[in-house]
Design an enzyme around this catalytic site. Structure first.
Site, mmCIF file in Angstrom:
data_model
loop_
_atom_site.group_PDB
_atom_site.id
_atom_site.type_symbol
_atom_site.label_atom_id
_atom_site.label_comp_id
_atom_site.label_asym_id
_atom_site.label_seq_id
_atom_site.Cartn_x
_atom_site.Cartn_y
_atom_site.Cartn_z
ATOM 1 N N ASP A 1 19.931 13.518 -30.929
ATOM 2 C CA ASP A 1 20.871 12.451 -30.572
ATOM 3 C C ASP A 1 22.298 12.932 -30.431
ATOM 4 O O ASP A 1 23.181 12.145 -30.094
ATOM 5 C CB ASP A 1 20.815 11.332 -31.613
ATOM 6 C CG ASP A 1 21.560 11.712 -32.897
ATOM 7 O OD1 ASP A 1 21.588 12.913 -33.224
ATOM 8 O OD2 ASP A 1 22.106 10.812 -33.556
ATOM 9 N N CYS B 1 0.840 -1.189 0.000
ATOM 10 C CA CYS B 1 0.000 0.000 0.000
ATOM 11 C C CYS B 1 0.878 1.243 0.000
ATOM 12 O O CYS B 1 2.072 1.170 0.290
ATOM 13 C CB CYS B 1 -0.942 0.010 1.202
ATOM 14 S SG CYS B 1 -0.221 0.632 2.722
ATOM 15 N N ASP C 1 22.767 18.598 -28.769
ATOM 16 C CA ASP C 1 21.344 18.559 -28.467
ATOM 17 C C ASP C 1 21.088 18.499 -26.964
ATOM 18 O O ASP C 1 19.929 18.623 -26.541
ATOM 19 C CB ASP C 1 20.689 17.334 -29.134
ATOM 20 C CG ASP C 1 20.691 17.441 -30.648
ATOM 21 O OD1 ASP C 1 20.557 18.564 -31.152
ATOM 22 O OD2 ASP C 1 20.841 16.405 -31.318
ATOM 23 N N ASP D 1 15.741 17.245 -34.471
ATOM 24 C CA ASP D 1 17.072 17.493 -35.001
ATOM 25 C C ASP D 1 17.161 16.769 -36.342
ATOM 26 O O ASP D 1 16.376 15.852 -36.614
ATOM 27 C CB ASP D 1 18.119 16.966 -34.020
ATOM 28 C CG ASP D 1 19.535 17.089 -34.569
ATOM 29 O OD1 ASP D 1 19.893 18.185 -35.018
ATOM 30 O OD2 ASP D 1 20.238 16.072 -34.570
ATOM 31 N N CYS E 1 3.129 2.061 3.024
ATOM 32 C CA CYS E 1 4.352 1.283 3.218
ATOM 33 C C CYS E 1 5.563 1.996 2.626
ATOM 34 O O CYS E 1 6.671 1.891 3.151
ATOM 35 C CB CYS E 1 4.209 -0.092 2.571
ATOM 36 S SG CYS E 1 2.949 -1.140 3.337
#
Length: 775
Positions: free
Chosen positions: A659, A47, A663, A457, A50
Site C-alpha cells: 500500500d 456478438c 511498493d 508488505d 460487433c
C-alpha cells in the site's frame, strides 16, 4: 447477435459537443495532458464481431486516439482530444454502422435498455406460447403410423402450425433478421447471419410443403424446429441479459448513485437546489436523512450515521459529527447535517472508484480478443459448410438437403463459444466488487488462478495504523488503571505515535498541568498534584527503584521516548519523585482478520513471505504473530524487486500485496498486484485489484474466485468445443434433424450462461476461515 430496432435519437447530438455536457461522462486521462476518456453505452451489439465493427467505425474519427469496446457490457471507451474532435461525430459514425450510442453516465441510457428488456421478454413469451401449440400439433404427425392419419388431417395440422409460426417469425425473430440484414448491408458476417438463414430456409421450405404437399419439398415440415429453436435461443439471450445487468448494471447503478440535485446553503442562510455536478470546493450543502453525500467534505453542523460500505468495505454505519469527514457516494442514514465541500467530481474517492470500475469493465481477456478476431472467418466457414452439405445431399432430395443445411447453420452458431469467457469473467468481477474488491484488469483473473506465492508488505498491509498497549507493569501499590491514566494525561501533550497510543488507551480520565515535552526524551508535568515523568528509561531514571526497567536488556541507554525490549516491542516508562511507577509495552497492531486470512492462504497451498523496510527483528516478530514462515526486514525497494524477481526466476507465480509509495515498483513487477484501499495512489495505479476497507480475508477469497473463474471458463470452452466437434459431423452426415440441432445449440448457450452465473453468487466466495460475505 440480437439487434433491436434503433429508436430515433432522443437528444440532439450537437448538445454533447458542449464541454459542460461531455465532461459529465468523461474524465482526463492521467499523465496525458489534453486527453480525455469518455464512455458510451452502445445499443444494438450482441456478438464479438460487433466489437470490431464499432472499434473500426470510431478509430478513424478526428481526435480519437484509441477505442476499446466490450461486447459483454455493451460499452465503449473512447480516448480522444477535445481540440480535434467532437462527441457528436462518434454518435453519427455509430448510426452509420447500424448502432446507437449514448453517454454511459446519462440517465437516459437506461431507458432504451429497459425497453429492450421488456420487448425481449415479450418476444420470448410469444415464442414459448407458439412453440407449445406447434409442438402439440406436431406430436400426432410423429406418433401416427402409416395410414393412421388422413391427408386432410395432416394438412390441417400443417396449416395450424404455419399460422402459429407466423408470430414467431414476424415478431420474435425480428431481432435476428434485423441484425443479420444490418451485417450483410455493411459487408460483414455476424453471428445472426447463419441463424437468420437457418430460420428462413426452414420456414420457407415448410411453407412450400404446406402450400404444395405433393411438390418436391412436401415430404416434411419444420415448424416445430423453428419455434423451438427461436424459443431456446431467446431463453439463452434473456439469461445473458440478466447476467449482464448483474455486472454492467451494477456499474451503472454506482455511476448514478450520486444525487442529481443537492440543497446548497448560501452565506446568508438561504438555500437553493442546484445540480450536484455544479458544486465547487467551499460550498456548503445540507444533506437530509436518506440522501447521498454528493462530494467529499467535512460536517459543520449536526450528527448522523453514514453508510460507507460501498467505498470502504465497512459493514456497520459510522458516526459522523462536527469536524468528521464524509465521502461522496455514502448514504446519510440518520439526521440532517451541514457539510463543507472539500473535493468534487473525479477527485473524490467515489470518482476514483467509478473510474477504476469503468476501466475494468472495458478489459477483455486475451482469449476473448482472439474470439473477436476469429468470429467472422468462423461464421464464413459455417456458411460454406452449410452450402457444401446441401450440395452433397441434394441428389437425395431437395427437402432432405435443405434440412441438413438448416441443421448445419443452426448447430454451428458460436453463441456458446463467444459467451464462454466474457460471461464468466464479468460475473466473477461483479461478485468481487460486491465484496469490496475492485478489479482494475479483468485479465488479471487469469493470472490470479496461477499464483502460488503471496508476498506481503508489513506496514499498512498486515498492520493497522494505530499501535496497541500489549502489557502494563506497575510497582507495588499502584494499579494498572492509575498508571495508565497518569501516563495518558502526559501523553496527550505529544504528537509522538507512541504517546498517541498511550493517550488513546488511557482515555480522558486525568489531566496534566505544567506539562512540558522534551523532544526525543519524554514529557514532565503535574497529574493529580504529583510531578511525574513519562518517556524513555534515561529520562525517567531519576529515583528508579527497579533497575530491570531502567535500561534495555542489553545494557544500552538509547535516547528517545520509546525503548525496545529483546522481543522488539516499544517500551515507555512512568516515574515520580520516589522512582519507577510503571512501564508500558507498545506493539504494532496486526490487522483484524490477518491470521485467519494467512491460514486460509496456507490451506490453499500458497507459500507466504513478508518483505519490509522495517528492522529485521520487528519484521520477524510480526511474521511470527501472523503465522508467516519467511520474513525479510531492512528491504529497500530494490531489494524487494530483486526478491520477487528471484522467485519468478525459480518458476513461481507471485502476488504482491502492498500500500505504500515504495511498493509501486514491486507491485508493477509481480505477476499479480493487490493494493489496499487506503494505499497511496501510485500503489493503486500499479495494482490489478484494490481491496476496499483493508480486509485481508479478501485476499484468499480473491485467489479462490480467480481459480473458480478459470475452472468455469475451461468448462465453458470445453463444452462449447466438444459440442461443436460432436454436432457438426452429425449434422453434415444427416444424423441430426433441425429440431435437435436447435435444441442442442440452445442448450449449449444455456449451459454456458448458467455455469458462468454461478460465479456471481457471493456465498461461493467463502475461503477457509473467512466470515460470511454480505450480499
Amino acid at each position: 447477435m440480437q439487434a433491436s430496432t434503433l429508436a430515433p435519437p432522443i437528444f440532439a447530438h450537437a448538445v454533447l459537443d458542449e464541454a459542460a455536457e461531455w465532461e459529465a461522462f468523461s474524465r482526463p486521462v492521467p499523465q496525458r495532458a489534453g486527453t480525455w476518456e469518455s464512455y458510451l453505452a452502445i445499443e444494438g451489439m450482441y456478438c464479438p464481431g460487433c466489437s470490431l465493427v464499432i472499434e473500426q467505425a470510431l478509430s478513424g474519427l478526428p481526435g480519437v486516439q484509441g477505442v476499446e469496446v466490450n461486447g459483454a457490457t455493451a460499452t465503449a471507451r473512447v480516448v480522444w482530444s477535445p481540440r480535434k474532435g467532437r462527441p457528436s461525430q462518434w454518435l453519427q459514425a455509430l448510426e452509420r454502422a447500424g448502432y446507437r450510442g449514448m453517454p454511459a453516465a446519462d440517465a437516459l441510457a437506461a431507458v432504451p435498455r429497459r425497453q429492450a428488456q421488456r420487448l425481449l421478454l415479450w418476444r420470448w413469451l410469444v415464442a414459448g406460447f407458439c412453440m407449445m401449440q406447434v409442438m402439440m400439433y406436431a406430436v400426432p404427425a410423429y406418433m401416427a403410423g402409416p395410414g393412421e392419419m388422413t391427408a386432410d388431417v395432416a394438412a390441417l395440422l400443417r396449416w395450424a402450425s404455419w399460422l402459429l409460426t407466423l408470430p414467431v417469425l414476424l415478431f420474435s425473430c425480428r431481432p435476428f433478421f434485423g441484425s443479420a440484414w444490418r451485417d450483410l448491408r455493411h459487408g460483414r458476417i455476424g453471428m445472426d447471419v447463419p441463424v437468420a438463414l437457418g430460420i428462413l430456409i426452414a420456414f420457407g421450405a415448410s411453407t412450400a410443403a404446406t402450400f404444395d404437399p405433393a411438390g418436391p419439398l412436401g415430404a416434411e415440415v419444420w415448424y416445430d424446429s423453428v419455434t423451438m429453436f427461436v424459443f431456446f435461443l431467446l431463453s439463452g439471450r434473456l439469461l445473458e441479459q440478466r447476467l449482464r445487468d448483474r455486472t454492467a448494471g451494477a456499474l451503472e447503478a454506482l455511476v448514478r448513485r450520486l444525487p442529481d440535485t443537492v440543497e446548497r446553503v448560501a452565506a446568508d442562510g438561504s438555500s437553493e437546489r442546484v445540480a450536484a455536478r455544479r458544486l465547487a470546493i467551499g460550498d456548503r450543502v445540507r444533506i437530509h436523512a436518506g440522501e447521498v453525500f454528493p462530494a467529499d467534505g467535512r460536517v459543520l453542523e449536526g450528527e448522523t450515521q453514514a453508510d460507507e460500505a460501498l467505498l470502504t468495505g465497512e459493514s456497520k454505519p459510522v458516526a459522523r459529527g462536527p469536524g468528521d469527514p464524509v465521502v461522496a457516494g455514502s448514504a446519510n442514514l440518520a439526521g440532517t447535517v451541514l457539510v463543507l465541500v472539500e473535493c468534487t467530481g473525479d477527485a473524490t474517492r467515489f470518482g476514483q472508484v467509478v473510474a477504476l470500475m469503468e476501466r475494468a469493465s472495458m478489459e477483455k481477456p486475451a482469449i476473448a480478443r482472439m474470439a473477436d478476431r476469429f468470429a467472422s472467418p468462423f461464421l464464413a466457414g459455417v456458411l460454406v459448410a452449410a452450402a457444401g452439405a446441401a450440395w452433397w445431399w441434394w441428389p437425395e432430395g431437395p427437402g432432405h438437403a435443405l434440412g441438413i443445411a438448416v441443421a448445419v447453420l443452426i448447430v454451428t452458431c458460436p453463441c456458446a463459444l463467444s459467451l464462454a469467457t466474457p460471461a464468466a469473467t464479468l460475473a466473477a468481477a461483479g461478485a468481487l466488487a460486491r465484496r469490496g474488491i475492485l478489479v482494475r484488469r479483468l485479465e488479471a483473473l487469469e493470472t490470479g488462478a496461477t499464483v502460488d506465492t503471496v508476498v506481503f508488505d508489513k506496514t499498512g498491509t498486515l498492520t493497522a495504523e494505530p499501535m496497541t498497549v500489549t502489557a502494563v507493569h506497575v510497582r507495588d501499590g499502584v494499579t494498572r488503571e492509575q498508571a495508565l491514566a497518569w501516563a495518558g494525561a502526559l501523553a496527550r501533550h505529544s504528537l509522538h505515535p507512541v504517546s498517541q497510543t498511550i493517550a488513546a488507551a488511557a482515555g480522558d480520565v486525568a489531566a496534566a498541568v505544567e506539562a512540558r515535552e522534551y523532544p526525543g526524551q519524554g514529557i514532565e508535568g503535574m497529574v493529580d498534584g504529583v510531578r511525574v515523568r513519562f518517556g524513555s528509561s534515561a529520562f525517567c531514571r531519576g529515583g528508579f527503584a527497579n533497575p530491570a526497567y531502567e535500561d534495555d536488556a542489553d545494557g544500552s541507554r538509547r535516547p528517545g521516548c520509546a525503548q525496545r525490549t529483546p522481543a522488539e516491542s516499544a517500551r515507555v516508562h512512568l516515574s515520580d519523585g520516589q522512582g519507577w511507577l510503571a512501564s508500558f509495552d507498545i506493539d504494532e497492531t496486526l490487522r483484524a482478520g490477518a491470521p485467519a486470512a494467512i491460514a486460509s492462504l496456507q490451506a490453499q497451498g500458497i507459500a507466504l513471505e513478508m518483505l519490509s523496510g522495517d528492522r529485521p527483528e520487528a519484521v520477524a516478530r510480526l511474521a511470527q504473530r501472523a503465522g508467516i514462515g519467511r520474513a525479510l526486514g531492512g528491504q529497500s525497494p530494490q531489494d524487494k524487486l530483486d526478491r520477487v524477481a528471484a522467485l519468478q526466476q525459480a518458476g513461481h507465480r507471485v502476488a504482491m500485496i502492498g500500500d505504500g509509495m515504495n511498493d509501486g515498483p514491486v507491485l508493477a513487477r509481480a505477476n499479480l498486484s493487490i493494493a489496499m484501499g487506503q494505499g497511496v495512489p501510485i500503489a493503486q495505479q500499479r495494482s490489478d485489484f484494490i481491496i476496499q476497507g483493508g480486509r485481508l480475508d479478501a485476499v484468499p477469497a480473491l485467489l479462490l474466485q480467480a481459480r473458480r473463474t478459470r475452472r468455469v471458463v475451461r468448462q465453458n470452452l470445453g463444452w462449447a468445443a466438444g459440442y461443436n466437434a460432436l454436432s457438426v459431423p452429425l449434422a453434415i452426415a444427416g444424423m441430426m434433424p433441425p429440431w435437435l440441432a436447435g435444441l442442442g445449440m440452445a442448450a449449449s448457450s444455456l449451459f454456458v450462461v448458467l455455469n458462468a452465473a454461478r460465479l456471481a453468487r457471493l456465498d461461493t466466495l467463502q475461503s477457509p476461515g473467512s466470515p460470511p460475505a454480505r450480499g
